[in-house]
Design a protein around this motif. Structure first.
Motif, mmCIF file in Angstrom:
data_model
loop_
_atom_site.group_PDB
_atom_site.id
_atom_site.type_symbol
_atom_site.label_atom_id
_atom_site.label_comp_id
_atom_site.label_asym_id
_atom_site.label_seq_id
_atom_site.Cartn_x
_atom_site.Cartn_y
_atom_site.Cartn_z
ATOM 1 N N LEU A 54 0.830 -1.204 0.000
ATOM 2 C CA LEU A 54 0.000 0.000 0.000
ATOM 3 C C LEU A 54 0.867 1.257 0.000
ATOM 4 N N ARG A 55 0.527 2.185 -0.916
ATOM 5 C CA ARG A 55 1.299 3.419 -1.042
ATOM 6 C C ARG A 55 0.435 4.618 -0.649
ATOM 7 N N GLU A 56 1.024 5.512 0.119
ATOM 8 C CA GLU A 56 0.371 6.781 0.424
ATOM 9 C C GLU A 56 0.588 7.724 -0.755
ATOM 10 N N CYS A 57 -0.474 8.338 -1.226
ATOM 11 C CA CYS A 57 -0.378 9.235 -2.373
ATOM 12 C C CYS A 57 -0.975 10.598 -2.023
ATOM 13 N N TRP A 58 -0.333 11.636 -2.499
ATOM 14 C CA TRP A 58 -0.850 12.997 -2.341
ATOM 15 C C TRP A 58 -1.015 13.607 -3.713
ATOM 16 N N ILE A 59 -2.212 14.074 -3.991
ATOM 17 C CA ILE A 59 -2.563 14.583 -5.312
ATOM 18 C C ILE A 59 -2.965 16.051 -5.163
ATOM 19 N N THR A 60 -2.325 16.914 -5.919
ATOM 20 C CA THR A 60 -2.695 18.329 -5.913
ATOM 21 C C THR A 60 -3.639 18.595 -7.076
ATOM 22 N N THR A 61 -4.822 19.074 -6.777
ATOM 23 C CA THR A 61 -5.835 19.328 -7.791
ATOM 24 C C THR A 61 -5.524 20.618 -8.552
ATOM 25 N N PRO A 62 -6.150 20.830 -9.705
ATOM 26 C CA PRO A 62 -5.901 22.066 -10.462
ATOM 27 C C PRO A 62 -6.217 23.341 -9.692
ATOM 28 N N ASP A 63 -7.121 23.266 -8.706
ATOM 29 C CA ASP A 63 -7.420 24.471 -7.919
ATOM 30 C C ASP A 63 -6.617 24.526 -6.625
ATOM 31 N N GLY A 64 -5.560 23.697 -6.540
ATOM 32 C CA GLY A 64 -4.596 23.823 -5.456
ATOM 33 C C GLY A 64 -4.912 23.103 -4.172
ATOM 34 N N ILE A 65 -5.905 22.208 -4.174
ATOM 35 C CA ILE A 65 -6.248 21.433 -2.983
ATOM 36 C C ILE A 65 -5.446 20.130 -2.996
ATOM 37 N N LYS A 66 -4.890 19.780 -1.857
ATOM 38 C CA LYS A 66 -4.137 18.534 -1.749
ATOM 39 C C LYS A 66 -5.054 17.443 -1.185
ATOM 40 N N ILE A 67 -5.260 16.386 -1.980
ATOM 41 C CA ILE A 67 -6.114 15.292 -1.522
ATOM 42 C C ILE A 67 -5.282 14.032 -1.324
ATOM 43 N N HIS A 68 -5.762 13.191 -0.426
ATOM 44 C CA HIS A 68 -5.045 11.983 -0.024
ATOM 45 C C HIS A 68 -5.642 10.757 -0.717
ATOM 46 N N ALA A 69 -4.777 9.813 -1.083
ATOM 47 C CA ALA A 69 -5.229 8.589 -1.739
ATOM 48 C C ALA A 69 -4.340 7.428 -1.317
ATOM 49 N N TRP A 70 -4.849 6.226 -1.532
ATOM 50 C CA TRP A 70 -4.071 5.003 -1.390
ATOM 51 C C TRP A 70 -4.011 4.305 -2.747
ATOM 52 N N PHE A 71 -2.840 3.779 -3.058
ATOM 53 C CA PHE A 71 -2.689 2.956 -4.250
ATOM 54 C C PHE A 71 -2.218 1.586 -3.811
ATOM 55 N N PRO A 105 -15.874 19.872 0.974
ATOM 56 C CA PRO A 105 -16.533 19.256 -0.182
ATOM 57 C C PRO A 105 -17.618 20.132 -0.791
ATOM 58 N N SER A 106 -17.747 20.026 -2.109
ATOM 59 C CA SER A 106 -18.806 20.673 -2.871
ATOM 60 C C SER A 106 -18.964 19.875 -4.153
ATOM 61 N N GLU A 107 -20.047 20.108 -4.887
ATOM 62 C CA GLU A 107 -20.248 19.341 -6.116
ATOM 63 C C GLU A 107 -19.120 19.583 -7.112
ATOM 64 N N ASP A 108 -18.823 20.827 -7.397
ATOM 65 C CA ASP A 108 -17.738 21.113 -8.342
ATOM 66 C C ASP A 108 -16.410 20.578 -7.824
ATOM 67 N N GLY A 109 -16.208 20.678 -6.515
ATOM 68 C CA GLY A 109 -14.956 20.241 -5.923
ATOM 69 C C GLY A 109 -14.728 18.749 -6.055
ATOM 70 N N ILE A 110 -15.745 17.939 -5.802
ATOM 71 C CA ILE A 110 -15.544 16.485 -5.883
ATOM 72 C C ILE A 110 -15.356 16.039 -7.330
ATOM 73 N N TYR A 111 -15.949 16.765 -8.289
ATOM 74 C CA TYR A 111 -15.678 16.448 -9.691
ATOM 75 C C TYR A 111 -14.210 16.729 -10.028
ATOM 76 N N ILE A 112 -13.711 17.862 -9.544
ATOM 77 C CA ILE A 112 -12.300 18.202 -9.770
ATOM 78 C C ILE A 112 -11.402 17.141 -9.141
ATOM 79 N N ASP A 113 -11.751 16.696 -7.933
ATOM 80 C CA ASP A 113 -10.964 15.670 -7.247
ATOM 81 C C ASP A 113 -10.948 14.366 -8.042
ATOM 82 N N GLY A 114 -12.109 13.971 -8.569
ATOM 83 C CA GLY A 114 -12.183 12.738 -9.344
ATOM 84 C C GLY A 114 -11.319 12.781 -10.586
ATOM 85 N N ARG A 115 -11.335 13.898 -11.288
ATOM 86 C CA ARG A 115 -10.515 14.026 -12.498
ATOM 87 C C ARG A 115 -9.025 14.039 -12.135
#
Length: 282
Positions: free
Chosen positions: A51-68, A120-130
């Motif tokens: 399991l890898r810890e991942c940090w993803i920076t979204t286009p609007d500058g939010i850092k989200i956490h993920a596992w791979f 969280p917001s609707e537009d925000g979670i779409y940005i996170d998914g992409r």
């Protein structure tokens, strides 16, 4: 009109107005129920092999956490968008089971969930998914032709939205709904909130524009999102498509109730959606 009947009518109207206004003002609080780190079984999840810890920076500058979670001889990659409550740690058993079935899995937290920044917001979670989809394609051995979007409940709306903006191998929609307005009608049948909702989460219209394989999974006894919503999404989707109803399953126990058949159906769908003799590179 009798005085007591008039008072009852006025009280009823006042109650409807009060709760409608409250839902309008606090709309997002009625939709998103995140749990922040360290709440959740994070320690148990760390036992997942590789399991890898991942940090993803979204286009609007939010850092989200993920596992791979990488898999040996992976047949495909799954990008999982979860439901509206908790965080990724609450889904670690599913992540581990999918890894055992030879899938690379990226599971991420929306902004405001788990260790992710923001709100969280609707537009925000779409940005996170992409952003999560774009990130997974940077990992060794992952390409879009072998990458599937998987959305559960709220995550179904995210998966459908990402799929209309990115090239994907297919989409798996589990225990999800048609639109926010349709859900509002079920949850608040006596309130006219569907006419004032700012949140759309309009999967039913978006899915009509998709031309990739779709698998819709739903529990027959889902007490949160009725199975009828899953059937409507399936009917609106273009071919090729499959519908898998899990007898006796509720909203959050589909893979427990489905057992090995659940994973067999996922496997068959993935194999059918991929080109012949297709396999991911290690």
């Amino acid at each position: 009109m009798l005085p007591w009947l008039r008072r009852l009518l006025i009280a009823s109207i006042a109650a409807v107005l009060f709760w409608t206004i409250a839902l309008m003002i606090f709309e997002n609080q009625f939709i998103y129920f995140p749990e922040k780190y360290p709440k959740g079984p994070y320690d148990q999840a760390r036992s997942i092999p590789g399991l890898r810890e991942c940090w993803i920076t979204t286009p609007d500058g939010i850092k989200i956490h993920a596992w791979f979670a990488p898999a040996e001889s992976a047949r495909a990659t799954l990008v999982i968008s979860h439901g509206n409550a908790g965080n990724i740690s609450h889904r670690y058993l599913l992540l581990r089971s999918l890894q055992k079935h030879r899938y690379h899995v990226l599971m991420y937290d929306y902004r405001g969930y788990g260790r992710s920044e923001g709100t969280p917001s609707e537009d925000g979670i779409y940005i996170d998914g992409r952003a999560a989809f774009d990130y997974v394609l940077t990992l060794p051995g992952v390409d879009s032709a072998h990458t599937f979007l998987w959305g559960t409940s709220l995550g179904g709306a995210v998966a459908v939205d990402v799929a209309i903006h990115r090239p994907v191998a297919g989409v798996i929609l589990e225990s999800t709904f048609t639109s926010a307005k349709d859900v509002a009608r079920v949850f608040y049948p006596f309130l006219p909130v569907q006419y004032f909702l700012q949140t759309k989460l309009n999967s039913i219209d978006k899915i009509r524009t998709l031309h990739v394989p779709v698998l819709v999974v739903h529990g027959s006894h889902d007490t949160i999102i009725p199975v009828g919503f899953g059937r409507q999404l399936f009917q609106a989707a273009n071919e090729p498509k499959e519908f898998y109803e899990i007898s006796g399953a509720d909203h959050d126990d589909t893979f427990f109730v489905g057992g090995e058949e659940y994973f067999d159906r996922i496997d068959r769908f993935v194999v059918s959606a991929l080109p012949a003799s297709s396999a991911l590179r290690k």
